[in-house]
Design an enzyme around this catalytic site. Sequence first.
Site, mmCIF file in Angstrom:
data_model
loop_
_atom_site.group_PDB
_atom_site.id
_atom_site.type_symbol
_atom_site.label_atom_id
_atom_site.label_comp_id
_atom_site.label_asym_id
_atom_site.label_seq_id
_atom_site.Cartn_x
_atom_site.Cartn_y
_atom_site.Cartn_z
ATOM 1 N N THR A 26 88.328 84.280 49.544
ATOM 2 C CA THR A 26 87.361 83.193 49.387
ATOM 3 C C THR A 26 86.061 83.551 50.113
ATOM 4 O OG1 THR A 26 89.306 81.772 49.560
ATOM 5 C CG2 THR A 26 87.165 80.673 49.559
ATOM 6 N N TRP A 27 86.212 84.073 51.292
ATOM 7 C CA TRP A 27 85.055 84.454 52.108
ATOM 8 C C TRP A 27 84.254 85.577 51.441
ATOM 9 C CZ3 TRP A 27 85.617 87.173 57.548
ATOM 10 C CH2 TRP A 27 84.403 87.109 58.218
ATOM 11 N N SER B 75 93.818 87.328 52.329
ATOM 12 C CA SER B 75 93.254 88.309 53.257
ATOM 13 C C SER B 75 91.734 88.205 53.374
ATOM 14 C CB SER B 75 93.649 89.722 52.816
ATOM 15 O OG SER B 75 93.168 89.931 51.513
ATOM 16 N N GLY B 76 91.171 87.113 52.856
ATOM 17 C CA GLY B 76 89.719 86.931 52.963
ATOM 18 C C GLY B 76 89.021 86.854 51.614
ATOM 19 N N LYS C 74 92.708 78.110 59.529
ATOM 20 C CA LYS C 74 92.276 78.396 60.905
ATOM 21 C C LYS C 74 91.285 79.545 60.960
ATOM 22 C CE LYS C 74 96.074 77.338 64.080
ATOM 23 N NZ LYS C 74 97.076 78.041 64.913
ATOM 24 N N SER D 223 99.423 83.283 56.706
ATOM 25 C CA SER D 223 98.471 82.518 55.896
ATOM 26 C C SER D 223 99.106 82.151 54.547
ATOM 27 C CB SER D 223 97.199 83.346 55.704
ATOM 28 O OG SER D 223 96.231 82.600 55.025
ATOM 29 N N ARG E 65 93.798 92.615 55.345
ATOM 30 C CA ARG E 65 93.873 91.945 56.644
ATOM 31 C C ARG E 65 95.179 92.334 57.329
ATOM 32 N NH1 ARG E 65 94.056 85.274 56.900
ATOM 33 N NH2 ARG E 65 93.598 85.079 59.119
ATOM 34 N N HIS F 124 93.471 90.155 42.258
ATOM 35 C CA HIS F 124 94.484 90.636 43.205
ATOM 36 C C HIS F 124 95.236 91.835 42.610
ATOM 37 C CE1 HIS F 124 93.854 87.217 45.741
ATOM 38 N NE2 HIS F 124 94.510 86.346 45.020
HETATM 39 N N1 LIG Z 1 84.575 81.514 55.045
HETATM 40 C C1 LIG Z 1 85.645 82.034 55.638
HETATM 41 N N2 LIG Z 1 85.528 82.855 56.689
HETATM 42 C C2 LIG Z 1 86.615 83.383 57.307
HETATM 43 N N3 LIG Z 1 87.889 83.120 56.923
HETATM 44 C C3 LIG Z 1 88.046 82.309 55.866
HETATM 45 C C4 LIG Z 1 86.961 81.742 55.160
HETATM 46 N N4 LIG Z 1 87.441 80.973 54.160
HETATM 47 C C5 LIG Z 1 88.761 81.055 54.218
HETATM 48 N N5 LIG Z 1 89.143 81.839 55.245
HETATM 49 C C6 LIG Z 1 90.520 82.162 55.676
HETATM 50 O O1 LIG Z 1 91.068 83.120 54.751
HETATM 51 C C7 LIG Z 1 92.462 82.816 54.529
HETATM 52 C C8 LIG Z 1 92.660 82.516 53.062
HETATM 53 O O2 LIG Z 1 92.660 83.749 52.388
HETATM 54 P P1 LIG Z 1 92.087 83.939 50.924
HETATM 55 O O3 LIG Z 1 90.736 83.363 50.829
HETATM 56 O O4 LIG Z 1 92.248 85.388 50.619
HETATM 57 O O5 LIG Z 1 93.104 83.082 50.052
HETATM 58 S S1 LIG Z 1 93.317 83.256 48.463
HETATM 59 O O6 LIG Z 1 94.034 84.533 48.253
HETATM 60 O O7 LIG Z 1 92.027 83.212 47.805
HETATM 61 O O8 LIG Z 1 94.171 82.101 48.103
HETATM 62 C C9 LIG Z 1 92.795 81.637 55.421
HETATM 63 O O9 LIG Z 1 93.272 82.198 56.635
HETATM 64 P P2 LIG Z 1 94.230 81.407 57.637
HETATM 65 O O10 LIG Z 1 93.413 80.329 58.243
HETATM 66 O O11 LIG Z 1 94.670 82.421 58.647
HETATM 67 O O12 LIG Z 1 95.373 80.879 56.825
HETATM 68 C C10 LIG Z 1 91.451 80.971 55.574
HETATM 69 O O13 LIG Z 1 91.343 80.125 56.677
#
Ligand SMILES: Nc1ncnc2c1ncn2[C@@H]1O[C@H](COP(=O)(O)OS(=O)(=O)O)[C@@H](OP(=O)(O)O)[C@H]1O
Length: 341
Positions: free
Chosen positions: A89-90, A86-87, A304, A179, A171, A149
């Site tokens: 990494t970001w 749900s975001g 994506k 995702s 998200r 988490h």
């Molecule tokens: N920098 C940045 N900005 C915006 N979005 C980003 C970013 N990095 C990762 N993503 C998108 O976040 C989705 C991965 O979620 P997580 O980072 O929560 O994954 S995890 O739980 O840590 O494994 C995954 O979403 P989807 O593309 O819809 O699968 C990533 O593409």
Amino acid sequence: MTPTNVTHFEEIRKRVEVIMEEEDKLSQECKDLILSLPREKGWRTRYLYLFQGFWCPPTEIEAIINFQKHFQAKDSDVVVATIPKSGTTWLKALTFAIVNRHCVTPSMTHPLLTFNPHELVPFFEYNVYVNGQIPDLSNMIEPRLFGTHIPFPSLAKSIKESNSRIIFICRNPLDTFVSAWIFLNKSMPEYLPELTLEEAFDMYCNGIIAFGPTWNHMLGYWKESISRPKKVLFLKYEELKKHVNFNVKRIAEFLGCPFTQEEENNGVLEGIIKLCSFEKMKELEVNKSGTFGRHFEKKHLFRKAEIGDWVNYFSPSMAKKLSQIMEEKLSGSGLSFNVYS
Ligand SMILES: Nc1ncnc2c1ncn2[C@@H]1O[C@H](COP(=O)(O)OS(=O)(=O)O)[C@@H](OP(=O)(O)O)[C@H]1O
């Protein structure tokens, strides 16, 4: 099968074996506990167990018990709490860049250019308390940043009682589901041999997903953000994406290090947003190979990053079903989640 495919397949098989071995190495106490818990078929582990009211893989249960027993929060700690996919990494990247912006000089390489955000902000349950370890965290540079988490009620008592701060992001659950499904199919296909997308979706709608039910996870942090707004900042991926400047400033204010006008004029805020952007992170060598957390491939973290990509995977009736479930589960809480926005 081409030789490249064979190598890839072999790599995945090895990682799956490692996970199986880790499950076998759990303490007897944990194995006994797990045997007493309700279980369902897991997405990426053999089973998910209903532990403290949420669905959890077995190795994480052991780690969470350790974390609950041993973690001593400091008032300066910051916890990035999320529902998987749900975001995370970001938000980890942004939090790291915001709190460390005064330590990074123009002459040095920014750590986010050479480390994945998950390496800079470790998960309690995947990195810190794994394999029965009780690490000494007292010497970590402050503010210490952690990710998790784990649902709010199951956080270590000292986090809830201290002045440490929590930033939470969730998200649109349909995008979160897509995702997760694609990530696990790519990164761990051996774990999803008999599970179709429709079956996985039904499990998700019944709340069966690691750290779920999703609605309970959201509500736990949501309620805390209402009663203790200085303790928990509640964010949504879609809003962060649509109003990134506003929300990055909000995060900095929440963490007690607001951007000054001078920083804004000098492009510091803009620089952080760019550095942490999907486009930038996806292209970094460090994010193109290797694994993180529970042996997941880093490259699949950046897919994506689109809002509403679920339309490419779900029928209108699936969207309607989940939308109705969310409405019902969140009703009366003040939190709403429109899957169509
Ligand atoms: N920098 C940045 N900005 C915006 N979005 C980003 C970013 N990095 C990762 N993503 C998108 O976040 C989705 C991965 O979620 P997580 O980072 O929560 O994954 S995890 O739980 O840590 O494994 C995954 O979403 P989807 O593309 O819809 O699968 C990533 O593409």
